[in-house]
Design a protein around this motif. Structure first.
Motif, PDB file in Angstrom:
ATOM      1  N   ALA A  37       0.825  -1.212   0.000  1.00 35.27           N
ATOM      2  CA  ALA A  37       0.000   0.000   0.000  1.00 35.27           C
ATOM      3  C   ALA A  37       0.859   1.262   0.000  1.00 35.27           C
ATOM      4  N   ALA A  38       1.912   1.284   0.787  1.00 32.61           N
ATOM      5  CA  ALA A  38       2.775   2.469   0.837  1.00 32.61           C
ATOM      6  C   ALA A  38       3.512   2.653  -0.482  1.00 32.61           C
ATOM      7  N   ASN A  39       3.970   1.576  -1.091  1.00 28.27           N
ATOM      8  CA  ASN A  39       4.676   1.699  -2.372  1.00 28.27           C
ATOM      9  C   ASN A  39       3.776   2.288  -3.447  1.00 28.27           C
ATOM     10  N   GLU A  40       2.532   1.860  -3.501  1.00 27.80           N
ATOM     11  CA  GLU A  40       1.584   2.433  -4.459  1.00 27.80           C
ATOM     12  C   GLU A  40       1.332   3.907  -4.144  1.00 27.80           C
ATOM     13  N   ALA A  41       1.244   4.232  -2.864  1.00 24.52           N
ATOM     14  CA  ALA A  41       1.037   5.622  -2.462  1.00 24.52           C
ATOM     15  C   ALA A  41       2.249   6.477  -2.837  1.00 24.52           C
ATOM     16  N   PHE A  42       3.457   5.926  -2.734  1.00 20.78           N
ATOM     17  CA  PHE A  42       4.649   6.680  -3.149  1.00 20.78           C
ATOM     18  C   PHE A  42       4.618   6.956  -4.647  1.00 20.78           C
ATOM     19  N   GLU A  43       4.202   5.982  -5.442  1.00 14.55           N
ATOM     20  CA  GLU A  43       4.092   6.207  -6.884  1.00 14.55           C
ATOM     21  C   GLU A  43       3.119   7.346  -7.175  1.00 14.55           C
ATOM     22  N   ARG A  44       1.967   7.347  -6.501  1.00 11.75           N
ATOM     23  CA  ARG A  44       0.975   8.415  -6.703  1.00 11.75           C
ATOM     24  C   ARG A  44       1.500   9.765  -6.245  1.00 11.75           C
ATOM     25  N   ALA A  45       2.141   9.800  -5.074  1.00 11.16           N
ATOM     26  CA  ALA A  45       2.647  11.063  -4.519  1.00 11.16           C
ATOM     27  C   ALA A  45       3.740  11.664  -5.393  1.00 11.16           C
ATOM     28  N   ILE A  46       4.617  10.831  -5.904  1.00 11.38           N
ATOM     29  CA  ILE A  46       5.692  11.326  -6.773  1.00 11.38           C
ATOM     30  C   ILE A  46       5.107  11.868  -8.065  1.00 11.38           C
ATOM     31  N   ALA A  47       4.202  11.118  -8.670  1.00 13.54           N
ATOM     32  CA  ALA A  47       3.581  11.571  -9.920  1.00 13.54           C
ATOM     33  C   ALA A  47       2.871  12.903  -9.713  1.00 13.54           C
ATOM     34  N   LYS A  48       2.128  13.028  -8.639  1.00 11.95           N
ATOM     35  CA  LYS A  48       1.401  14.265  -8.365  1.00 11.95           C
ATOM     36  C   LYS A  48       2.369  15.433  -8.146  1.00 11.95           C
ATOM     37  N   ALA A  49       3.407  15.220  -7.339  1.00 11.08           N
ATOM     38  CA  ALA A  49       4.372  16.283  -7.044  1.00 11.08           C
ATOM     39  C   ALA A  49       5.100  16.758  -8.299  1.00 11.08           C
ATOM     40  N   LEU A  50       5.347  15.842  -9.227  1.00 10.88           N
ATOM     41  CA  LEU A  50       6.073  16.187 -10.442  1.00 10.88           C
ATOM     42  C   LEU A  50       5.149  16.620 -11.577  1.00 10.88           C
ATOM     43  N   GLY A  51       3.845  16.546 -11.344  1.00  6.52           N
ATOM     44  CA  GLY A  51       2.889  16.941 -12.380  1.00  6.52           C
ATOM     45  C   GLY A  51       2.827  15.963 -13.536  1.00  6.52           C
ATOM     46  N   LEU A  52       3.013  14.701 -13.248  1.00  2.62           N
ATOM     47  CA  LEU A  52       3.012  13.655 -14.266  1.00  2.62           C
ATOM     48  C   LEU A  52       1.845  12.709 -14.036  1.00  2.62           C
ATOM     49  N   PRO A  53       1.414  11.991 -15.082  1.00  3.25           N
ATOM     50  CA  PRO A  53       0.358  10.989 -14.877  1.00  3.25           C
ATOM     51  C   PRO A  53       0.862   9.855 -13.982  1.00  3.25           C
ATOM     52  N   ARG A  54      -0.011   9.280 -13.202  1.00  5.99           N
ATOM     53  CA  ARG A  54       0.324   8.205 -12.274  1.00  5.99           C
ATOM     54  C   ARG A  54       1.009   7.033 -12.985  1.00  5.99           C
ATOM     55  N   ARG A  55       0.575   6.726 -14.168  1.00  2.00           N
ATOM     56  CA  ARG A  55       1.136   5.581 -14.897  1.00  2.00           C
ATOM     57  C   ARG A  55       2.594   5.803 -15.319  1.00  2.00           C
ATOM     58  N   SER A  56       3.096   7.038 -15.195  1.00  2.00           N
ATOM     59  CA  SER A  56       4.469   7.354 -15.582  1.00  2.00           C
ATOM     60  C   SER A  56       5.501   6.932 -14.545  1.00  2.00           C
ATOM     61  N   VAL A  57       5.071   6.677 -13.320  1.00  2.00           N
ATOM     62  CA  VAL A  57       5.997   6.379 -12.229  1.00  2.00           C
ATOM     63  C   VAL A  57       5.828   4.923 -11.795  1.00  2.00           C
ATOM     64  N   ARG A  58       6.964   4.211 -11.743  1.00  2.00           N
ATOM     65  CA  ARG A  58       6.921   2.787 -11.389  1.00  2.00           C
ATOM     66  C   ARG A  58       8.081   2.444 -10.467  1.00  2.00           C
ATOM     67  N   LEU A  59       7.785   1.765  -9.366  1.00  2.00           N
ATOM     68  CA  LEU A  59       8.805   1.305  -8.427  1.00  2.00           C
ATOM     69  C   LEU A  59       9.621   0.202  -9.097  1.00  2.00           C
ATOM     70  N   ILE A  60      10.953   0.341  -9.076  1.00  2.00           N
ATOM     71  CA  ILE A  60      11.804  -0.688  -9.685  1.00  2.00           C
ATOM     72  C   ILE A  60      12.773  -1.308  -8.687  1.00  2.00           C
ATOM     73  N   GLY A  61      12.853  -0.746  -7.475  1.00  2.00           N
ATOM     74  CA  GLY A  61      13.756  -1.317  -6.480  1.00  2.00           C
ATOM     75  C   GLY A  61      13.528  -0.730  -5.106  1.00  2.00           C
ATOM     76  N   GLY A  62      13.789  -1.524  -4.091  1.00  2.00           N
ATOM     77  CA  GLY A  62      13.666  -1.059  -2.719  1.00  2.00           C
ATOM     78  C   GLY A  62      12.273  -1.190  -2.155  1.00  2.00           C
ATOM     79  N   ALA A  63      11.527  -2.191  -2.585  1.00  2.00           N
ATOM     80  CA  ALA A  63      10.141  -2.358  -2.143  1.00  2.00           C
ATOM     81  C   ALA A  63      10.004  -2.426  -0.626  1.00  2.00           C
ATOM     82  N   SER A  64      10.984  -2.978   0.064  1.00  2.00           N
ATOM     83  CA  SER A  64      10.896  -3.086   1.516  1.00  2.00           C
ATOM     84  C   SER A  64      11.924  -2.200   2.222  1.00  2.00           C
ATOM     85  N   SER A  65      12.466  -1.236   1.493  1.00  2.00           N
ATOM     86  CA  SER A  65      13.501  -0.359   2.022  1.00  2.00           C
ATOM     87  C   SER A  65      13.010   1.079   2.113  1.00  2.00           C
ATOM     88  N   ARG A  66      13.659   1.888   2.921  1.00  2.00           N
ATOM     89  CA  ARG A  66      13.340   3.322   2.990  1.00  2.00           C
ATOM     90  C   ARG A  66      13.945   4.066   1.796  1.00  2.00           C
TER      91      ARG A  66
END
Length: 90
Positions: A37-66
């Protein structure tokens, strides 16, 4: 396409950019780090902050890391760096 590394803070009071952690931009989300849930929320938050569509941001590493790595589609490294600096110039 550009790659982007952040410092993550789950269980925060609000979603979005939260300053800097050394040289890394820090993002916070309200979601708990449970079942992705947090990883998906990070994707949304980053996309929103950068003014990009949500589908543009994808987690590729560090799923369980800070420290998390993301891939941002439709933008090059230089443009991504400019957007990050606009969030909170040092």
């Amino acid at each position: 396409m550009a790659r982007f590394v952040i410092r993550a803070q789950p269980n925060a009071r609000r979603d979005g950019f939260a300053g800097w952690f050394g040289d890394l931009p820090k993002f916070a989300v309200k979601a708990a780090p449970v079942d992705g849930a947090a990883n998906e929320a990070f994707e949304r938050a980053i996309a929103k902050a950068l003014g990009l569509p949500r589908r543009s941001v994808r987690l590729i590493g560090g799923a369980s890391s800070r420290t998390k790595r993301f891939e941002v589609e439709g933008i090059d490294r230089e443009a991504l760096d400019g957007l990050v600096e606009q969030l909170n110039p040092r």
